[in-house]
Design a protein around this motif. Sequence first.
Motif, PDB file in Angstrom:
ATOM      1  N   GLU A 194      68.827  28.129  11.507  1.00 34.28           N
ATOM      2  CA  GLU A 194      69.896  27.130  11.628  1.00 34.28           C
ATOM      3  C   GLU A 194      69.674  25.977  10.649  1.00 34.28           C
ATOM      4  O   GLU A 194      70.626  25.437  10.092  1.00 34.28           O
ATOM      5  N   ALA A 240      70.629  27.269   7.284  1.00 37.28           N
ATOM      6  CA  ALA A 240      72.089  27.315   7.159  1.00 37.28           C
ATOM      7  C   ALA A 240      72.649  25.920   6.870  1.00 37.28           C
ATOM      8  O   ALA A 240      73.537  25.763   6.029  1.00 37.28           O
ATOM      9  N   LEU A 241      72.136  24.897   7.561  1.00 38.16           N
ATOM     10  CA  LEU A 241      72.581  23.527   7.288  1.00 38.16           C
ATOM     11  C   LEU A 241      72.252  23.147   5.849  1.00 38.16           C
ATOM     12  O   LEU A 241      73.096  22.585   5.143  1.00 38.16           O
ATOM     13  N   ALA A 286      76.162  24.799   5.937  1.00 39.51           N
ATOM     14  CA  ALA A 286      76.801  24.959   7.247  1.00 39.51           C
ATOM     15  C   ALA A 286      77.327  23.615   7.747  1.00 39.51           C
ATOM     16  O   ALA A 286      76.850  22.553   7.339  1.00 39.51           O
ATOM     17  N   ASP A 287      78.306  23.661   8.645  1.00 40.06           N
ATOM     18  CA  ASP A 287      78.954  22.455   9.160  1.00 40.06           C
ATOM     19  C   ASP A 287      78.351  21.916  10.448  1.00 40.06           C
ATOM     20  O   ASP A 287      78.823  20.912  10.968  1.00 40.06           O
ATOM     21  N   SER A 288      77.316  22.593  10.972  1.00 39.04           N
ATOM     22  CA  SER A 288      76.714  22.104  12.211  1.00 39.04           C
ATOM     23  C   SER A 288      75.258  22.538  12.286  1.00 39.04           C
ATOM     24  O   SER A 288      74.827  23.469  11.595  1.00 39.04           O
TER      25      SER A 288
END
Length: 162
Positions: A70, A73-74, A78-80
Motif C-alpha cells: 500500500e 502504491a501511494l 495511488a489516491d489513498s
Amino acid sequence: MIPRAVPVPRDSSLSRYVGQGATYTDCYEVMFPGRADLGEFITAFYTTWLFRLERLVLAAVLRRPIRDAEVAALAAGADSFAVWQVETRGEGQILLCDTRGATRSWLAVAPKEGGVTRLLFGSAVVAHGPDGLPRAVHLFTPLHRVYARGLLRLAEWKLRKG
C-alpha cells in the motif's frame, strides 16, 4: 541529521491551512545528503520502524493489515493509503487528508545545490467540533512534535542506508 522546525513553505499545498482556521500546523525539515524523489521519500517515511508502530494501531482500528504494498502504491501515485486520501499531489509534494477530514499530513522533497535534498514533513489539524479534538490537540502537541521529528529523522536515515 537532526530535523528542525521551520515555517510552512508558502508555495506548499499545506500552506492553505496556515492561518485559515486550522487548530494547529507545523513543518519540519532535514537535509538528505543525496538525491531523493517524492516516491522514495514516501516509501522511506511510511516504512520506518516508528511508523510501523502507527500502522499496527491503525490496522487494529481498520481490522486489516496495512502492507508495504500500500505504501508502494501511494509512492507510485495511488489516491489513498490506510486512513488517508490524497488531497493534492504536485511537483515534489503530497498532501494527505484523513477520512474524517480532521488532519492533514504533508510530505515534500526539494532538491538543492550540491546534490542535497530538503525533506519536509508537516501537519495540520483542522477539526473543530463537539468531540473535543482541539483540546486533545493541545494535550498531544508536545508528543506529536517529538514523533514528527523522529519520523523525519528515521526516513532520512533510511534513505541514506539505501
